[in-house]
Design a protein around this motif. Structure first.
Motif, short mmCIF file in Angstrom:
data_model
loop_
_atom_site.label_atom_id
_atom_site.label_comp_id
_atom_site.label_asym_id
_atom_site.label_seq_id
_atom_site.Cartn_x
_atom_site.Cartn_y
_atom_site.Cartn_z
N THR A 114 -3.88 -11.13 -0.52
CA THR A 114 -5.16 -10.83 -1.18
C THR A 114 -5.48 -9.35 -1.27
O THR A 114 -6.34 -8.95 -2.03
N ARG A 115 -4.76 -8.53 -0.48
CA ARG A 115 -5.09 -7.10 -0.49
C ARG A 115 -3.90 -6.28 -0.03
O ARG A 115 -3.15 -6.70 0.86
N LEU A 116 -3.76 -5.11 -0.63
CA LEU A 116 -2.78 -4.11 -0.21
C LEU A 116 -3.52 -2.82 0.09
O LEU A 116 -4.27 -2.34 -0.76
N ASP A 117 -3.31 -2.26 1.26
CA ASP A 117 -3.81 -0.93 1.56
C ASP A 117 -2.62 0.02 1.49
O ASP A 117 -1.59 -0.22 2.15
N VAL A 118 -2.73 1.07 0.68
CA VAL A 118 -1.64 2.02 0.48
C VAL A 118 -2.18 3.42 0.74
O VAL A 118 -3.25 3.78 0.24
N ILE A 128 7.13 12.99 2.25
CA ILE A 128 5.93 12.20 2.02
C ILE A 128 6.06 10.93 2.85
O ILE A 128 7.12 10.31 2.89
N GLU A 129 4.98 10.57 3.50
CA GLU A 129 4.95 9.35 4.29
C GLU A 129 4.00 8.37 3.61
O GLU A 129 2.86 8.72 3.32
N VAL A 130 4.49 7.19 3.34
CA VAL A 130 3.68 6.15 2.70
C VAL A 130 3.52 5.00 3.68
O VAL A 130 4.49 4.53 4.28
N THR A 131 2.29 4.56 3.84
CA THR A 131 1.98 3.42 4.69
C THR A 131 1.45 2.29 3.80
O THR A 131 0.60 2.53 2.94
N VAL A 132 1.98 1.10 3.99
CA VAL A 132 1.57 -0.08 3.23
C VAL A 132 1.18 -1.17 4.23
O VAL A 132 1.97 -1.51 5.11
N THR A 133 -0.01 -1.71 4.07
CA THR A 133 -0.44 -2.84 4.88
C THR A 133 -0.87 -3.94 3.93
O THR A 133 -1.66 -3.70 3.01
N ALA A 134 -0.32 -5.13 4.12
CA ALA A 134 -0.59 -6.27 3.25
C ALA A 134 -1.36 -7.34 4.01
O ALA A 134 -1.07 -7.60 5.18
N TYR A 135 -2.31 -7.95 3.31
CA TYR A 135 -3.19 -8.94 3.94
C TYR A 135 -3.26 -10.23 3.12
O TYR A 135 -3.12 -10.20 1.90
N ARG A 136 -3.51 -11.30 3.83
CA ARG A 136 -3.94 -12.57 3.23
C ARG A 136 -5.26 -12.89 3.91
O ARG A 136 -5.29 -13.24 5.08
N GLY A 137 -6.35 -12.69 3.16
CA GLY A 137 -7.66 -12.79 3.78
C GLY A 137 -7.76 -11.73 4.86
O GLY A 137 -7.34 -10.59 4.67
#
Length: 151
Positions: A114-118, A128-137
């Motif tokens: 439901t959501r991606l935080d990038v 460059i450092e990229v952080t990805v956090t993925a959510y379901r609810g």
């Protein structure tokens, strides 16, 4: 069937298959899908500025050709490779975040989550450092950090 677990190695700038004892590790399928999506070079658009002005290779994965027509599959990969020779600016940071979101759009389109935080930050000169956090609810499904996406 599970995917072969794939891990991005920032030291060699290559993805590696992981072993579980003497056999290929399977598991963490979503993490593997994210690594493949972000570390595979997406096809550059005709109007994208390529990193090497003497090379007109727009890259892209060969299997994307007609994939949408044949089985309705979205293209795979990200355009992070286009930033290879860019100087660090706020615009480049925002492009990196946009390329990650676009490369992982399937995650939201297919309603896997439901959501991606990038977030992209300059870790040091040339990195460059990229952080990805993925959510379901409210549940966090995967959190990844990529460092030295290109050199």
């Amino acid at each position: 069937m599970s995917d072969i677990r794939t891990l991005w190695n920032p030291d060699t700038l290559h993805a590696e298959w992981l072993l579980n004892g003497s056999v290929l590790d399977t598991g963490r399928d979503l993490e593997t899908a994210f690594v493949i999506s972000l570390m595979t070079d997406a096809l550059a658009d005709e109007n994208d500025v390529l990193p090497d002005p003497t090379d007109d290779d727009r890259r892209g994965w060969w299997a994307d050709w007609q994939a949408a027509d044949i089985w309705g599959a979205p293209p795979i990969g990200s355009k992070l490779w286009l930033l290879r020779r860019e100087k660090w600016t706020e615009a480049v940071r925002l492009r990196a975040e946009d390329y990650v979101r676009t490369g992982l759009a399937w995650f939201l389109d297919e309603k896997i989550g439901t959501r991606l935080d990038v977030s992209a930050v300059r870790a040091e000169i040339g990195v460059i450092e990229v952080t990805v956090t993925a959510y379901r609810g409210p549940e966090q499904l995967v959190a990844l950090r990529f460092r030295t996406l290109w050199d």
